[in-house]
Write an enzyme that holds these catalytic residues in place. Structure first.
Site, PDB file in Angstrom:
ATOM      1  N   HIS A 220       0.121   4.501   7.485  1.00 56.99           N
ATOM      2  CA  HIS A 220       0.810   5.163   6.366  1.00 56.99           C
ATOM      3  C   HIS A 220       1.293   6.564   6.713  1.00 56.99           C
ATOM      4  O   HIS A 220       0.595   7.304   7.414  1.00 56.99           O
ATOM      5  CB  HIS A 220      -0.131   5.227   5.156  1.00 56.99           C
ATOM      6  CG  HIS A 220      -0.600   3.876   4.729  1.00 56.99           C
ATOM      7  ND1 HIS A 220      -1.857   3.410   5.009  1.00 56.99           N
ATOM      8  CD2 HIS A 220       0.045   2.884   4.077  1.00 56.99           C
ATOM      9  CE1 HIS A 220      -1.970   2.177   4.530  1.00 56.99           C
ATOM     10  NE2 HIS A 220      -0.841   1.826   3.970  1.00 56.99           N
TER      11      HIS A 220
ATOM     12  N   SER B 105       0.787  -1.232   0.000  1.00 59.18           N
ATOM     13  CA  SER B 105       0.000   0.000   0.000  1.00 59.18           C
ATOM     14  C   SER B 105       0.820   1.284   0.000  1.00 59.18           C
ATOM     15  O   SER B 105       0.333   2.318  -0.451  1.00 59.18           O
ATOM     16  CB  SER B 105      -0.935   0.011   1.214  1.00 59.18           C
ATOM     17  OG  SER B 105      -0.198  -0.157   2.398  1.00 59.18           O
TER      18      SER B 105
ATOM     19  N   ASP C  34      -2.512   7.959   8.393  1.00 62.19           N
ATOM     20  CA  ASP C  34      -3.519   7.087   8.991  1.00 62.19           C
ATOM     21  C   ASP C  34      -2.837   6.107   9.939  1.00 62.19           C
ATOM     22  O   ASP C  34      -1.704   6.339  10.339  1.00 62.19           O
ATOM     23  CB  ASP C  34      -4.379   6.404   7.910  1.00 62.19           C
ATOM     24  CG  ASP C  34      -3.564   5.465   7.015  1.00 62.19           C
ATOM     25  OD1 ASP C  34      -2.481   5.003   7.434  1.00 62.19           O
ATOM     26  OD2 ASP C  34      -4.021   5.171   5.893  1.00 62.19           O
TER      27      ASP C  34
END
Ligand SMILES: *[C@@H]1O[C@H](CO)[C@@H](O)[C@H](O)[C@H]1NC(C)=O
Ligand SMILES: *[C@@H]1O[C@H](CO)[C@@H](O)[C@H](O)[C@H]1NC(C)=O
Ligand SMILES: *[C@@H]1O[C@H](CO)[C@@H](O)[C@H](O)[C@H]1NC(C)=O
Length: 359
Positions: free
Chosen positions: A327, A40, A324
């Site tokens: 991340h 991600s 978040d």
């Protein structure tokens, strides 16, 4: 025939223009394209196309600082690290593979770089936190197909030359550690964490060798972040301090990757790489006002859920390390990629990205 006919004159002009275009391209940079694989951190929207994926970011407040304030599928308030490398190299940040995978094999789009990364992917194909494109699938399925497309268009030597000049970016391994931490009982983890790392190391070695066999010659490898310090993992700790197990495993996997890459470059003298020690860089070089809480999320330290339209988010994204629960903010990756691009050992070695991609 005394003089050029109109049509052969046309050909001359075309040839001149083509060689001019080539010179301009050559002068701009030594890297024709970027091919990206991983999780991600690097995903620019592949998971948007996965119907059942739980790991998506194509909704607010993600992308709040991206051009147009637009959520794209990047797990960030703005650019991710791949975008920043692309900007530094003067090439486009490559599109998500699934946005172009319906194009025919002769489409020139594959020549300009492709991003195969998928949120949730891990070194182990059992690491599939939610539906994602596993790292093996990225390599053996998707990249393999693009490799075929390049060979079809450029010929075998042409594809080889194109890929040898291109930059490969790999960011993988963090999910394997998070998965093991969240899913293994502590007693088992303590007993087996070295074994877990050594299994990952063997798999990663096979994967890097496959990429080499498929043309990878310049690799930027992103080391694992100190995952024990991300809001998600801190939150599991009653004291809210960084989790030592997670950081230990990240460091061990990074050490293993360093050895593996060094061995590869000794076995294959035409293979060069840059390893970025994310763990050390984050722990030693970066100072923030807010390192514990996520900017966007819900609950204690915004650490309970990924960023979504229902989340609260911070006003000043440059003072937060994390966007978040796992991340980084764009501000964080800007600081890290500045080091990766023109910094030096021990944070980035044996070359930085600039040295890796010049000439
Ligand atoms: C690509 O291939 C298709 C057939 O598979 C053909 O119709 C098309 O003209 C080709 N395009 C180029 C740019 O070569
Ligand atoms: C997963 O990995 C194992 C060994 O690493 C391999 O045998 C198996 O085929 C892989 N599965 C898939 C679905 O790729
Ligand atoms: C945001 O945070 C940064 C870093 O802490 C600080 O330099 C800047 O002044 C802040 N901006 C505003 C608008 O508060």
């Amino acid at each position: 025939m005394g003089s050029c006919t109109l049509s052969s004159g046309g050909v001359c002009v075309v040839v001149v223009l083509l060689s001019l275009a080539c010179c301009l391209t050559c002068a701009r940079g030594a890297v024709p394209a970027i091919y990206v694989l991983g999780d991600s951190q690097a995903d620019v929207g592949n998971n948007n196309y996965l119907l059942h994926s739980l790991l998506k970011a194509n909704f607010p407040h993600n992308g709040i600082d991206y051009p147009g304030g637009k959520p794209t599928g990047r797990f960030s308030n703005g650019y991710n690290f791949v975008d920043l490398i692309a900007i530094s190299l003067g090439v486009p940040s490559p599109p998500p593979y699934l946005s172009i995978s319906s194009k025919p094999m002769n489409s020139s789009v594959y020549l300009k770089g492709v991003n195969f990364a998928s949120g949730g992917a891990g070194v182990s194909n059992l690491t599939n936190l939610a539906q994602c494109i596993s790292f093996d699938e990225q390599i053996e399925g998707d990249y393999h197909r693009v490799h075929e497309a390049l060979r079809k268009q450029l010929g075998i030597p042409g594809a080889k030359a194109h890929l040898a000049k291109s930059l490969f970016v790999v960011a993988i391994g963090g999910n394997d550690i998070i998965n093991d931490l969240l899913l293994s009982p502590v007693s088992e983890l303590l007993r087996s964490r070295d074994e877990i790392v050594s299994n990952l190391e063997n798999t990663l070695k096979r994967q890097m060798q496959t990429l080499y066999d498929l043309g990878m010659r310049r690799l930027f490898f992103v080391g694992i972040a100190p995952l024990g310090c991300c809001p998600l993992i801190r939150e599991l700790n009653p004291t809210k301090e960084c989790d030592a197990q997670a950081n230990y495993m990240a460091t061990r996997l990074n050490d293993a990757a360093v050895v593996l890459l060094r061995d590869m470059s000794e076995t294959h003298p035409d293979f060069t790489y840059s390893f970025f020690d994310t763990s050390t860089a984050v722990l030693q070089s970066i100072r923030y006002k807010e390192v514990k809480a996520a900017c966007c999320g819900l609950g204690d330290n915004n650490a309970m859920f990924l960023c979504s339209p229902a989340s609260v988010y911070c006003d000043n994204r440059t003072s937060y390390m994390f966007w978040d629960v796992v991340h980084p903010t764009q501000a964080t990756v800007e600081k890290l990629m500045k080091i990766a691009f023109d910094g030096s050992a021990p944070l980035v070695s044996p070359k930085n990205i600039k040295q890796l991609t010049e000439s």
